[in-house]
Each structure stands twice: as C-alpha cells, then as structure tokens.
Enzyme design. Sequence first.
Site, PDB file in Angstrom:
ATOM      1  N   GLY A 146     -12.576   3.169  -5.614  1.00 48.77           N
ATOM      2  CA  GLY A 146     -13.517   3.745  -4.657  1.00 48.77           C
ATOM      3  C   GLY A 146     -14.953   3.600  -5.110  1.00 48.77           C
ATOM      4  N   THR A 168     -20.446   6.955  -7.619  1.00 51.60           N
ATOM      5  CA  THR A 168     -21.588   7.790  -7.230  1.00 51.60           C
ATOM      6  C   THR A 168     -22.761   7.547  -8.164  1.00 51.60           C
ATOM      7  OG1 THR A 168     -20.762   9.589  -8.613  1.00 51.60           O
ATOM      8  CG2 THR A 168     -20.073   9.584  -6.301  1.00 51.60           C
ATOM      9  N   TYR A 208       0.861  -1.182   0.000  1.00 53.75           N
ATOM     10  CA  TYR A 208       0.000   0.000   0.000  1.00 53.75           C
ATOM     11  C   TYR A 208       0.904   1.240   0.000  1.00 53.75           C
ATOM     12  CZ  TYR A 208      -4.108  -2.823   1.444  1.00 53.75           C
ATOM     13  OH  TYR A 208      -5.137  -3.725   1.516  1.00 53.75           O
TER      14      TYR A 208
END
Length: 349
Positions: free
Chosen positions: A273, A276, A112
């Site tokens: 992510g 929307t 990461y």
Amino acid sequence: MTAEPITPTVSSDAPGSSASPAPRTPRAPGSPALPSRTAAPASQVPSPASAGGTWTLGDLPVHRIGFGAMRLPQTGGALVEDAVPRDRGQAIAVLRRAVELGVNHIDTAAFYFSPLRSANELINSALAPSGRYPDDLVLATKVGPARDASGAWVPHARTPRDLRAQVEENLRQLGRDHLDLVNLRILGTDSVAERFGALAELREAGLIRHLGVSNVTPEQLDEAREIAPVVCVQNMYGIGVRPEYDAFVRRCGELGIAFVPFYAIAAAGREGGAKTGAEAEELLAVARAHDASPAQIRIAWTLHQGPHLLAIPGTGDLGHLADNVAAGALKLTEEELALLDGVHRAAAV
C-alpha cells in the site's frame, strides 16, 4: 487531457439473462467467439464514476475509474501468507457501493486471497447473489501467477494445461460461463507466444471474451498481437513509477489499446500500500489547490495521460472508495500537470 465520452452499452449475455441469443453470423478472423453485447438506453442520471469518462475494451464500454480487488481479502499487505482476513461484511459492502457509484470495471484474480477470504468469491457473493451480475459489469482477471493453498507463491503457469486450469478456476469462483477479459501476467522478457496462444485458443472456444497482457515489454505486446487481438496492457505505472514507460503508454493509445496501470497510488509501497509522508512537495501543493488527497491527485494524473488510461485503485474502506471515484472528476491545469510530470521524471521507482 480529457476523455471523449462513449455511449455505453449493456450486456444481454450475462449468466442468467433471459434475453434471446444473438443470431449467429460469420465471424471475421480475430473477432471474439461470443456474441456482441446489444445496446440499451443509458441511465438518465450520470453516476459519480462516469465523471472520468469511458473507454471501450473490445466491445465492452467501461468507466475509466474502475476498482482493483487485490486489497479486499485482507487488511494490511496483500499477497502474503500471514495476511489478516478482512471482515466479510465490510468487503461485500465496499463492492456493492462501488457498483452503486457507477464502477463497472473490476480487476481481480484467483490468486487474490487471504486465509478465509477470496476476492473472486467475495465478488460473486456481493454482486451476483441471485446468479446474475449487473449487465454492464466487466470483470477482468489475470492468469500466470500461482499460489498454493497456504498462500505461498509457486512457479508461474506456463503450459496450456496449467493456464486452462487457472481460467477454469476463475470461472468457478466467479460463477461465470465465460470471462470478460483475461490478462496474461508475465515474468521476464522471454517469448509469450505459447502462453498467449493457449489463451487465444480458449478465446476461440468461447471461454474468454477478450485478452490482455500484463507486466510486458513493447516487444512482448507486439508478439501477442500477432496471435490475437489485445485490448489492454496492465503494467506498473504512475507518478514517479516507471517513467521509461511513457513512450509505451502513448503507443498503446495510438494502437487503440487501453493502458491499465497497477500501483498507480501505492507506487514504491506496492502490495503493502501507499507509504505515508513520502510525497513530493509539488504533488502536495497540487493536492492542496484541489482540496484533495495525494492519492486522488495520483489517480487524476493517471487519467490525464490519455483517454485510454484506466484507473483501478483498490481499497477495503468505504471512505477511500468514495474518494477514489471522486478523483475522476478532478481537472488538472497545464501548469499542474507540468509540476507533476517533473516529479514523475525525477522520482523513478
């Protein structure tokens, strides 16, 4: 389903601890090489993260609302070569605020990172500035995947030598003399015996306290359990994400193994992510009923799947962090769960 509370205990063997070491006693086969953590009085003031209940990973009690560090090193999509590094002060503030809210289970990995930022280094700097982490903090990491210095993916670690090198890299970056929990991340359905066996040897040597597996099939879990105790399974799962894992999730609970889903919020967005405007109307209706966000409902649904479900939502935003932790207190009705279960079964990713 709500969690049964478990009285928390506190570590006395964290790096820098002045506590006397536990006396050595004969160790039962399969038990960790490191001494058990000793109990300490619980805090008089419940933390926000405690509202979701607790679970014990081996001998390590954690709040079921944890924190995933994948998004910390960058803004935008994670695990890409051209990621934009996140402001260092912002990342450190998020980590420190997470602990203030009662989060005591942080999921991380040496792979990461973005240019200039490493999740492990940020965790070390934010939470152990004097060389000692909070006594009750559990750091879970994973090995297997690998990236070169540019951020490009390279072949998974598959040999005992390469896996040990990854374990030692996590130890150096986190500033620890042992790792609380190491998950072996798998690609494919082939045997895990050699790789998990290598980690089991490092556990016997005291470099690792507990072991888990990630991205595995039920058969691979069974194979790993024949070699050493497994305290958690970390697979992709959430509303509309891998409904075929439902039976596997339940079986983990029956075995006393934590199930720690990743991408429970992001779903099809994965490393990029959450998308929307892509939520089902049923999910939006439940969110409106609780004056909550869709992400909060996704977290709450995860926790309602059984007391062994642990959530590790990640963010680099203080507001989103507070919302994620607050989701642990949401109580969904049977009718709401039925609506969400319908979305889960109908919208498989």
